[in-house]
Design a protein around this motif. Structure first.
Motif, PDB file in Angstrom:
ATOM      1  N   ARG A 365      36.918  89.621  96.063  1.00  0.00           N
ATOM      2  CA  ARG A 365      38.056  89.496  96.974  1.00  0.00           C
ATOM      3  C   ARG A 365      37.817  90.263  98.269  1.00  0.00           C
ATOM      4  NH1 ARG A 365      42.079  92.559  94.380  1.00  0.00           N
ATOM      5  NH2 ARG A 365      41.134  94.246  95.567  1.00  0.00           N
ATOM      6  N   ASP A 366      37.166  91.424  98.165  1.00  0.00           N
ATOM      7  CA  ASP A 366      36.978  92.274  99.331  1.00  0.00           C
ATOM      8  C   ASP A 366      35.898  91.777 100.284  1.00  0.00           C
ATOM      9  OD1 ASP A 366      38.958  93.926  98.358  1.00  0.00           O
ATOM     10  OD2 ASP A 366      37.577  95.409  97.497  1.00  0.00           O
ATOM     11  N   CYS A 367      35.073  90.798  99.840  1.00  0.00           N
ATOM     12  CA  CYS A 367      33.978  90.388 100.715  1.00  0.00           C
ATOM     13  C   CYS A 367      34.109  88.960 101.244  1.00  0.00           C
ATOM     14  CB  CYS A 367      32.632  90.553 100.010  1.00  0.00           C
ATOM     15  SG  CYS A 367      32.296  89.372  98.685  1.00  0.00           S
ATOM     16  N   VAL A 368      35.069  88.186 100.743  1.00  0.00           N
ATOM     17  CA  VAL A 368      35.183  86.815 101.254  1.00  0.00           C
ATOM     18  C   VAL A 368      35.902  86.830 102.598  1.00  0.00           C
ATOM     19  CG1 VAL A 368      35.169  85.801  98.941  1.00  0.00           C
ATOM     20  CG2 VAL A 368      37.351  86.348 100.033  1.00  0.00           C
ATOM     21  N   PRO A 369      35.536  85.940 103.494  1.00  0.00           N
ATOM     22  CA  PRO A 369      36.184  85.889 104.804  1.00  0.00           C
ATOM     23  C   PRO A 369      37.669  85.520 104.693  1.00  0.00           C
ATOM     24  CG  PRO A 369      34.148  84.615 104.794  1.00  0.00           C
ATOM     25  CD  PRO A 369      34.444  84.957 103.379  1.00  0.00           C
ATOM     26  N   GLU A 370      38.418  85.906 105.694  1.00  0.00           N
ATOM     27  CA  GLU A 370      39.832  85.553 105.747  1.00  0.00           C
ATOM     28  C   GLU A 370      39.979  84.036 105.762  1.00  0.00           C
ATOM     29  OE1 GLU A 370      43.765  86.391 108.573  1.00  0.00           O
ATOM     30  OE2 GLU A 370      41.828  87.287 109.060  1.00  0.00           O
ATOM     31  N   GLY A 371      40.929  83.530 104.976  1.00  0.00           N
ATOM     32  CA  GLY A 371      41.188  82.101 104.947  1.00  0.00           C
ATOM     33  C   GLY A 371      40.241  81.298 104.065  1.00  0.00           C
ATOM     34  N   TRP A 389      44.015  88.693  91.334  1.00  0.00           N
ATOM     35  CA  TRP A 389      43.593  88.475  92.729  1.00  0.00           C
ATOM     36  C   TRP A 389      44.803  87.986  93.519  1.00  0.00           C
ATOM     37  CZ3 TRP A 389      38.042  86.563  93.965  1.00  0.00           C
ATOM     38  CH2 TRP A 389      37.879  86.378  95.339  1.00  0.00           C
ATOM     39  N   ASP A 390      45.385  88.860  94.307  1.00  0.00           N
ATOM     40  CA  ASP A 390      46.533  88.489  95.139  1.00  0.00           C
ATOM     41  C   ASP A 390      46.049  87.702  96.359  1.00  0.00           C
ATOM     42  OD1 ASP A 390      48.523  89.688  93.582  1.00  0.00           O
ATOM     43  OD2 ASP A 390      48.166  91.643  94.495  1.00  0.00           O
ATOM     44  N   MET A 391      46.616  86.528  96.550  1.00  0.00           N
ATOM     45  CA  MET A 391      46.258  85.700  97.699  1.00  0.00           C
ATOM     46  C   MET A 391      47.151  86.049  98.884  1.00  0.00           C
ATOM     47  SD  MET A 391      43.763  83.873  96.584  1.00  0.00           S
ATOM     48  CE  MET A 391      43.586  82.589  97.830  1.00  0.00           C
ATOM     49  N   ASP A 392      46.586  85.958 100.085  1.00  0.00           N
ATOM     50  CA  ASP A 392      47.373  86.300 101.279  1.00  0.00           C
ATOM     51  C   ASP A 392      47.961  85.078 101.960  1.00  0.00           C
ATOM     52  OD1 ASP A 392      45.149  85.141 102.394  1.00  0.00           O
ATOM     53  OD2 ASP A 392      44.625  86.837 103.690  1.00  0.00           O
ATOM     54  N   ARG A 393      47.782  83.895 101.348  1.00  0.00           N
ATOM     55  CA  ARG A 393      48.351  82.659 101.891  1.00  0.00           C
ATOM     56  C   ARG A 393      48.371  81.622 100.774  1.00  0.00           C
ATOM     57  NH1 ARG A 393      44.490  82.281 106.671  1.00  0.00           N
ATOM     58  NH2 ARG A 393      44.493  84.509 106.230  1.00  0.00           N
ATOM     59  N   PRO A 394      49.292  80.686 100.840  1.00  0.00           N
ATOM     60  CA  PRO A 394      49.392  79.685  99.768  1.00  0.00           C
ATOM     61  C   PRO A 394      48.387  78.561  99.931  1.00  0.00           C
ATOM     62  CG  PRO A 394      51.115  79.318 101.388  1.00  0.00           C
ATOM     63  CD  PRO A 394      50.392  80.567 101.822  1.00  0.00           C
ATOM     64  N   GLY A 395      48.166  77.838  98.834  1.00  0.00           N
ATOM     65  CA  GLY A 395      47.340  76.641  98.875  1.00  0.00           C
ATOM     66  C   GLY A 395      45.871  76.885  99.118  1.00  0.00           C
ATOM     67  N   HIS A 396      45.379  78.095  98.788  1.00  0.00           N
ATOM     68  CA  HIS A 396      43.978  78.409  99.048  1.00  0.00           C
ATOM     69  C   HIS A 396      43.201  78.772  97.787  1.00  0.00           C
ATOM     70  CE1 HIS A 396      44.825  78.054 103.256  1.00  0.00           C
ATOM     71  NE2 HIS A 396      43.605  78.401 103.578  1.00  0.00           N
ATOM     72  N   TRP A 397      43.813  78.588  96.619  1.00  0.00           N
ATOM     73  CA  TRP A 397      43.076  78.729  95.365  1.00  0.00           C
ATOM     74  C   TRP A 397      43.426  77.535  94.504  1.00  0.00           C
ATOM     75  CZ3 TRP A 397      40.461  83.470  93.575  1.00  0.00           C
ATOM     76  CH2 TRP A 397      39.833  83.292  92.326  1.00  0.00           C
ATOM     77  N   HIS A 398      42.417  76.755  94.133  1.00  0.00           N
ATOM     78  CA  HIS A 398      42.646  75.527  93.372  1.00  0.00           C
ATOM     79  C   HIS A 398      41.917  75.605  92.041  1.00  0.00           C
ATOM     80  CE1 HIS A 398      44.402  74.027  97.029  1.00  0.00           C
ATOM     81  NE2 HIS A 398      43.287  74.300  97.683  1.00  0.00           N
ATOM     82  N   HIS A 399      42.659  75.332  90.982  1.00  0.00           N
ATOM     83  CA  HIS A 399      42.131  75.470  89.628  1.00  0.00           C
ATOM     84  C   HIS A 399      42.588  74.260  88.811  1.00  0.00           C
ATOM     85  CE1 HIS A 399      40.585  77.842  86.231  1.00  0.00           C
ATOM     86  NE2 HIS A 399      41.602  77.373  85.530  1.00  0.00           N
ATOM     87  N   PRO A 400      41.771  73.767  87.876  1.00  0.00           N
ATOM     88  CA  PRO A 400      42.187  72.629  87.047  1.00  0.00           C
ATOM     89  C   PRO A 400      43.171  73.071  85.962  1.00  0.00           C
ATOM     90  CG  PRO A 400      40.008  73.359  86.378  1.00  0.00           C
ATOM     91  CD  PRO A 400      40.386  74.174  87.586  1.00  0.00           C
ATOM     92  N   MET A 505      25.969  91.951  95.437  1.00  0.00           N
ATOM     93  CA  MET A 505      26.710  90.692  95.351  1.00  0.00           C
ATOM     94  C   MET A 505      27.521  90.454  96.616  1.00  0.00           C
ATOM     95  SD  MET A 505      29.859  89.656  92.822  1.00  0.00           S
ATOM     96  CE  MET A 505      30.958  90.699  93.805  1.00  0.00           C
ATOM     97  N   GLN A 506      28.183  91.486  97.102  1.00  0.00           N
ATOM     98  CA  GLN A 506      28.999  91.333  98.304  1.00  0.00           C
ATOM     99  C   GLN A 506      28.150  90.927  99.502  1.00  0.00           C
ATOM    100  OE1 GLN A 506      30.965  95.233  98.182  1.00  0.00           O
ATOM    101  NE2 GLN A 506      32.906  94.178  97.803  1.00  0.00           N
ATOM    102  N   ASP A 507      26.964  91.527  99.620  1.00  0.00           N
ATOM    103  CA  ASP A 507      26.071  91.168 100.731  1.00  0.00           C
ATOM    104  C   ASP A 507      25.618  89.713 100.618  1.00  0.00           C
ATOM    105  OD1 ASP A 507      26.260  93.749 101.690  1.00  0.00           O
ATOM    106  OD2 ASP A 507      24.391  94.428 100.750  1.00  0.00           O
ATOM    107  N   VAL A 508      25.296  89.302  99.402  1.00  0.00           N
ATOM    108  CA  VAL A 508      24.822  87.939  99.172  1.00  0.00           C
ATOM    109  C   VAL A 508      25.924  86.925  99.468  1.00  0.00           C
ATOM    110  CG1 VAL A 508      24.094  86.328  97.380  1.00  0.00           C
ATOM    111  CG2 VAL A 508      23.052  88.596  97.516  1.00  0.00           C
ATOM    112  N   VAL A 509      27.125  87.219  98.997  1.00  0.00           N
ATOM    113  CA  VAL A 509      28.251  86.313  99.231  1.00  0.00           C
ATOM    114  C   VAL A 509      28.515  86.171 100.727  1.00  0.00           C
ATOM    115  CG1 VAL A 509      30.734  85.996  98.923  1.00  0.00           C
ATOM    116  CG2 VAL A 509      29.319  86.687  96.979  1.00  0.00           C
ATOM    117  N   SER A 510      28.536  87.275 101.434  1.00  0.00           N
ATOM    118  CA  SER A 510      28.774  87.227 102.887  1.00  0.00           C
ATOM    119  C   SER A 510      27.726  86.372 103.583  1.00  0.00           C
ATOM    120  CB  SER A 510      28.764  88.645 103.463  1.00  0.00           C
ATOM    121  OG  SER A 510      29.821  89.417 102.929  1.00  0.00           O
TER     122      SER A 510
END
Length: 531
Positions: A365-371, A389-400, A505-510
């Protein structure tokens, strides 16, 4: 003079007129006429590796763009392969339109290529409706029906099949090219909104449950909740609707003792949620007070007990009207410190149930870009993240969530990335789920999508093994041989990294968000020990 083309080509031109820019699918001899008009119409076609992938891509595209996702498939096996994504889209209320070819007749002739006993009826079991267009005018009418219903009713997948001979036949441009297929939803009557506003003002301990059906109305819903002083929960699909509110319990609704919280309430309001098994994981919400349901689905509205009420209305229009009637701030008796204590207790429970995964979620959560838009799969990493994982905006996490399909995340994230070029998209998938749709990695490579795919490999069906143990069943058939996922990714032409610590991991994700193609980020539970 009206231009005449084969109906298969006309369908693509009509879809373009109705705002479709992308179609996902796979051509075959039975539906090749549908491919005659795609380029001429100016539509981009994304070639999936399997019809299941095409369906999930259309689903992911729809969730990311807010527009219907469209897929073209062949008769018989093509349609059968996409039925799993159709079932997922149905349970999660996603607007997907599947257009397939079908045989001209199946009664008098047997042994035809791709023949099924009743293809249309089979598709109808997993979508809102399935119809056959036996003429050009019927095809045009069904397309407009689908797009109109996507705007005015609960968004669920539709299927249209067209006989091969009809696809090949010449057809005029028989639709209104100037028509805008935009539905209108009526706002609530003033008296209805006032009844609700008065009920909310009179409550001492009101509590809201917000679901995925309220995502598009996030602002007005959140403001009414804040202004009323109500407490709130979010379903997994409703995460991000309520942010930075000290009276928000988060997405811990399925925690068993959340029922005790609802037992304290004197008014429950559920917005855009069915409160289904996959929302609660228990039989009852736990409340004994009046319950107000706000939904666009008649079946949900009908689930009323004594003293309950339901309003069939779009959440945004409903709460806009309610806001106009709220003349002062509410003063409930919920205490922020009690809610914070409950959240801390539940977070600790999650950490104890799946030891060590919470820190991985926090680091991600701490390393993904905003949005960033995230697509997750049926895996323990995602199950943990959906709660903590608290989301800061709606409609941005999709799960089956509803149908619960394995293999969803990779192709759905591809569809989401296609819908949002230049904006960050990420997938989270388990080792077993990755097997289901790993071929679609080739699509991400082909499209050069900068897509981080977090692959959590616990070498087994971990959640099923845990469930077997709890049921006192000796774990069986929960371990499968895995390939070297990094080498596999590289064989596809993707990048692959296996970080050995959370910082790595954070460096790789970024870096993966800035790459010129997809990156498999291979994680195992060993990363917890290394960190």
């Amino acid at each position: 003079m009206t231009q005449t083309r084969p109906l298969g080509a006309q369908i693509s031109h009509m879809l373009k007129d109705r705002g479709v820019d992308v179609i996902f699918g796979i051509p075959g001899v039975h539906n090749q006429e549908m491919y005659r008009g795609i380029e001429e119409a100016g539509i981009t076609h994304v070639l999936a590796r399997h019809e299941q992938g095409a369906g999930f891509m259309a689903d992911g595209y729809a969730r990311a763009s807010g527009k219907p996702g469209v897929a073209y498939v062949i008769t018989g096996p093509g349609l059968c392969n996409i039925m799993t994504p159709m079932g997922q889209a149905y349970s999660d209320s996603v607007p997907v339109l599947v257009i397939s070819s079908c045989l001209d007749e199946t009664v008098a002739t047997r042994g035809q290529l791709h023949q099924m006993k009743d293809q249309r009826a089979a598709a109808e079991t997993v979508c809102d409706w399935s119809e056959e267009a036996r003429s050009a005018s019927a095809a045009y009418a069904l397309i407009d029906r689908a797009f109109g219903e996507f705007e005015t009713t609960r968004k669920r997948p539709k299927h249209i099949q067209v006989p091969i001979a009809q696809l090949q036949s010449q057809a005029p441009t028989g639709w209104d090219t100037e028509r805008s297929v935009t539905g209108t939803l009526n706002p609530p009557h003033h008296d209805v909104a006032k009844v609700f506003a008065d009920s909310l003002a009179a409550a001492q301990k009101p509590i809201f449950v917000v679901g995925g059906g309220a995502v598009s109305a996030g602002g007005p819903v959140a403001e009414v909740i804040r202004k009323s002083g109500a407490a709130s929960f979010a379903t997994y699909a409703g995460r991000g609707l309520i942010c930075d509110d000290p009276l928000h319990f988060g997405a811990y609704l399925p925690r068993p003792d959340s029922a005790a919280i609802f037992a304290q309430a004197d008014l429950v309001v559920s917005v855009g949620t069915d409160l289904a098994e996959v929302d609660l994981w228990r039989d009852e919400l736990g409340a004994t007070c009046a319950h107000i349901r706000i939904n666009t689905d008649d079946e949900v509205i009908a689930k009323l007990g004594a003293g309950d009420s339901g309003f069939k209305c779009d959440a945004g229009l409903f709460f806009d009207a309610v806001l106009d009637l709220m003349t002062q701030e509410g003063h409930s008796t919920w205490k922020a410190e009690d809610i914070a204590a409950s959240r801390a207790h539940w977070r600790a429970e999650v950490d104890a149930e799946r030891p060590g995964i919470v820190p991985v979620c926090d680091a991600l959560r701490d390393c993904v870009p905003e949005g960033t838009m995230i697509y997750s799969d049926m895996t323990q990493l995602a199950y943990t993240a959906k709660e903590v994982w608290d989301m800061d905006r709606p409609g941005h996490w999709h799960h089956p969530t509803g149908f619960g399909t394995l293999g969803y995340a990779t192709p759905a994230a591809i569809g989401g990335a296609v819908a949002r070029p230049g904006l960050p998209t990420m997938a989270i998938i388990g080792d077993y789920g990755f097997h289901y749709t790993m071929a679609e990695l080739g699509v991400a490579v082909e499209l050069k999508l900068p897509l981080p795919i977090i692959l959590w490999d616990n070498t087994k069906l971990g959640e099923i093994e845990d469930s077997m143990v709890r049921a006192q069943i000796a774990p069986n058939a929960v371990v499968a041989h895995n390939p070297d996922f990094c080498k596999l990714a590289e064989a596809f032409g993707a990048m692959a990294v296996a970080p050995t610590s959370l910082n790595d991991m954070q460096d790789v994700v970024s870096a993966a968000f800035d790459a010129d193609g997809p990156t498999i980020i291979y994680l195992t539970p060993d990363i917890l020990n290394a960190s």
